[in-house]
Scaffold this active site. Structure first.
Site, PDB file in Angstrom:
ATOM      1  N   HIS A 135       0.715  -1.313  -0.195  1.00 60.89           N
ATOM      2  CA  HIS A 135      -0.212   0.145  -0.011  1.00 60.89           C
ATOM      3  C   HIS A 135       0.951   1.277  -0.048  1.00 60.89           C
ATOM      4  O   HIS A 135       0.325   2.373  -0.419  1.00 60.89           O
ATOM      5  CB  HIS A 135      -0.772   0.107   1.166  1.00 60.89           C
ATOM      6  CG  HIS A 135      -1.976  -0.968   1.212  1.00 60.89           C
ATOM      7  ND1 HIS A 135      -2.898  -1.114   0.120  1.00 60.89           N
ATOM      8  CD2 HIS A 135      -2.303  -2.014   1.936  1.00 60.89           C
ATOM      9  CE1 HIS A 135      -3.761  -2.194   0.188  1.00 60.89           C
ATOM     10  NE2 HIS A 135      -3.077  -2.851   1.679  1.00 60.89           N
ATOM     11  N   ASP A 156      -2.356 -10.501  -2.352  1.00 60.02           N
ATOM     12  CA  ASP A 156      -2.878  -9.964  -1.375  1.00 60.02           C
ATOM     13  C   ASP A 156      -4.489  -9.564  -1.525  1.00 60.02           C
ATOM     14  O   ASP A 156      -4.785  -9.423  -2.559  1.00 60.02           O
ATOM     15  CB  ASP A 156      -2.268  -8.764  -0.740  1.00 60.02           C
ATOM     16  CG  ASP A 156      -2.620  -8.114   0.677  1.00 60.02           C
ATOM     17  OD1 ASP A 156      -2.174  -8.435   1.522  1.00 60.02           O
ATOM     18  OD2 ASP A 156      -3.576  -7.649   0.874  1.00 60.02           O
ATOM     19  N   HIS A 185      -6.012  -7.374  -0.530  1.00 60.23           N
ATOM     20  CA  HIS A 185      -6.326  -5.840  -0.905  1.00 60.23           C
ATOM     21  C   HIS A 185      -5.615  -5.392  -1.989  1.00 60.23           C
ATOM     22  O   HIS A 185      -4.662  -5.863  -2.477  1.00 60.23           O
ATOM     23  CB  HIS A 185      -5.990  -4.982   0.285  1.00 60.23           C
ATOM     24  CG  HIS A 185      -6.475  -5.365   1.509  1.00 60.23           C
ATOM     25  ND1 HIS A 185      -6.034  -6.215   2.594  1.00 60.23           N
ATOM     26  CD2 HIS A 185      -7.827  -4.925   2.111  1.00 60.23           C
ATOM     27  CE1 HIS A 185      -6.712  -6.377   3.452  1.00 60.23           C
ATOM     28  NE2 HIS A 185      -8.031  -5.605   3.488  1.00 60.23           N
ATOM     29  N   ASP A 230      -4.309 -13.050   3.283  1.00 64.72           N
ATOM     30  CA  ASP A 230      -5.650 -12.476   3.998  1.00 64.72           C
ATOM     31  C   ASP A 230      -6.805 -12.805   2.974  1.00 64.72           C
ATOM     32  O   ASP A 230      -7.860 -12.306   3.366  1.00 64.72           O
ATOM     33  CB  ASP A 230      -5.526 -11.062   4.305  1.00 64.72           C
ATOM     34  CG  ASP A 230      -4.650 -10.145   3.203  1.00 64.72           C
ATOM     35  OD1 ASP A 230      -4.426 -10.469   2.092  1.00 64.72           O
ATOM     36  OD2 ASP A 230      -4.456  -9.018   3.243  1.00 64.72           O
TER      37      ASP A 230
HETATM   38  N1  Q9C Z   1     -10.103  -2.686  11.125  1.00 66.91           N
HETATM   39  C1  Q9C Z   1      -2.582  -5.187   3.959  1.00 66.91           C
HETATM   40  O1  Q9C Z   1      -3.228  -6.187   4.198  1.00 66.91           O
HETATM   41  N2  Q9C Z   1      -8.125  -1.273   7.165  1.00 66.91           N
HETATM   42  N3  Q9C Z   1      -3.281  -4.106   4.551  1.00 66.91           N
HETATM   43  C2  Q9C Z   1      -8.754  -2.191   7.434  1.00 66.91           C
HETATM   44  C3  Q9C Z   1      -9.765  -3.035   9.712  1.00 66.91           C
HETATM   45  C4  Q9C Z   1      -6.957  -1.415   6.325  1.00 66.91           C
HETATM   46  C5  Q9C Z   1      -4.652  -3.948   4.964  1.00 66.91           C
HETATM   47  C6  Q9C Z   1      -9.648  -1.828   8.644  1.00 66.91           C
HETATM   48  C7  Q9C Z   1      -6.384  -2.782   5.823  1.00 66.91           C
HETATM   49  C8  Q9C Z   1      -5.063  -2.709   5.154  1.00 66.91           C
HETATM   50  C9  Q9C Z   1      -1.292  -4.962   3.729  1.00 66.91           C
HETATM   51 ZN    ZN Z   2      -4.145  -7.277   2.510  1.00 67.24          ZN
END
Ligand code: Q9C
Ligand code: ZN
Length: 346
Positions: free
Chosen positions: A163, A199, A201, A288
């Site tokens: 990110h 991933d 995301h 994830d």
């Molecule tokens: N409480 C990666 O997997 N927001 N980043 C989620 C959950 C951000 C994930 C809110 C998710 C970022 C590297």
């Molecule tokens: Zn992720």
């Protein structure tokens, strides 16, 4: 397979992140990488090595030098605001959106923080710079080992990276490890480098770093940003710009995507990578996509991760794998080790 392990990772240790108006416990925790390390050691998968020294010149080709200087000093500036700040994580509260100025760097630390952060979910702590820099070194070392003839290497590190953009952090990421690995491969003689981001995301940072380039292909399988983080980027019509047009390939997938649907999309990604005739592959390896991940919505199983490893090896390229997300801590070791064992067994 070589495992380049970031021993400094526990120095980045966020305690809270902003979520729906409240500070909630950090999701991106040191136990994630500890569990993976333990499972790999238990299985005897891979050979653990330490990263090499920091290459600031390479870091500065992927990231804005002003951003790097900001990250390195951020904790000290936070504590200088008020000594009691040493007891809490750095999180932004202000952002220069829409009509606001972005070309001036205010003197105020919290104002500059908002220039470089894109969410309030990425706590910066006393050791975040050291842990991130060592993690970048792991990814770069993995790339250089592959250039030197290793068929595959895995950068086992946190915080994750995909990110993080040229001059911004967010999504638990500060330095873009996958982008640094890809640039190291290019600098070491690989003419064309493909990055495959699996991933959950979208890897917005990696996409934007290479968006106008044709020497690095970015291909991503991820949750549709219409429903999922990072929301404002990662759509199918983002194809690259200028000379990079046609070298960015997003495959957004609906919430609820299971193994068979995911594999179908993977085939489309693999076809694009083969057509590109890459000399080397970088995999942004997030797990994830797992059915029990606490913040995600796909339904991949532990067995699916073994198949993914085999499918990655099927691309038959020198491969740098870089650890990204995955938050089901109790199963993260087995799922990640299954990818690596699936890769090695093919
Ligand atoms: N409480 C990666 O997997 N927001 N980043 C989620 C959950 C951000 C994930 C809110 C998710 C970022 C590297
Ligand atoms: Zn992720």
């Amino acid at each position: 397979m070589l495992i380049v392990y970031n021993e400094a990772h526990p120095r980045h240790q966020g305690s809270v992140e902003m979520f729906r108006g409240a500070l909630v416990p950090s999701v991106e925790v040191p136990a994630r990488v500890e569990r993976v390390r333990e499972e790999l050691l238990r299985r005897g998968t891979g050979r653990f090595v330490a990263p090499g020294a920091t290459d600031m010149a390479l870091l500065s080709r992927v990231h804005d030098p002003r951003y790097l200087a900001f990250l390195r000093q951020a904790w000290n500036e936070w504590v200088a605001l008020d000594p009691v700040n040493a007891g809490s994580d750095v999180l932004p509260s202000y952002w220069p959106i829409k009509a606001f100025r972005r070309d001036v760097e205010p003197q105020s630390f919290v104002a500059r923080l908002g220039l470089y952060a894109f969410d309030a979910g990425t706590p910066l702590t006393a050791g975040s710079w050291d842990a991130s820099r060592e993690g970048a070194n792991c990814a770069i070392t993995a790339a250089r080992q592959v250039l030197a003839g290793e068929s595959a290497a895995f950068a086992l590190t946190r915080p994750p990276g995909h990110h993080a953009g040229r001059d911004y952090f967010g999504g638990y990421c500060f330095l873009n490890n996958a982008a640094l690995a890809a640039q190291a491969l290019r600098d070491g003689g690989a003419q064309r480098v493909a990055i495959l981001d699996i991933d959950y995301h979208h890897g917005n940072g990696t996409q934007t770093i290479f968006y106008d380039r044709s020497d690095v292909l970015f291909v991503s399988l991820h949750a549709d940003p219409y429903t999922d983080y990072p929301y404002y980027i990662g759509y199918a019509d983002e194809a690259g710009s200028g000379p990079g047009r046609g070298f960015n390939f997003n495959l957004p997938l609906p919430r609820g995507t299971d193994g068979p649907c995911w594999r179908q999309a993977f085939q489309a990604a693999a076809t694009r990578i083969r057509a590109f005739r890459a000399d080397a592959l970088v995999v942004s390896l997030g797990v994830d996509t797992y059915e029990r991940d606490p913040i995600s919505g796909f339904r991949l199983t532990t067995a699916d991760f073994s198949r993914i490893g085999g499918a990655l090896a099927g691309l038959a390229l020198p491969t740098v794998l870089v650890f990204e997300g995955g938050y089901a801590v109790e199963d993260i070791g087995v799922n990640t080790a299954n990818v690596l064992d699936g890769f090695l067994q093919r």
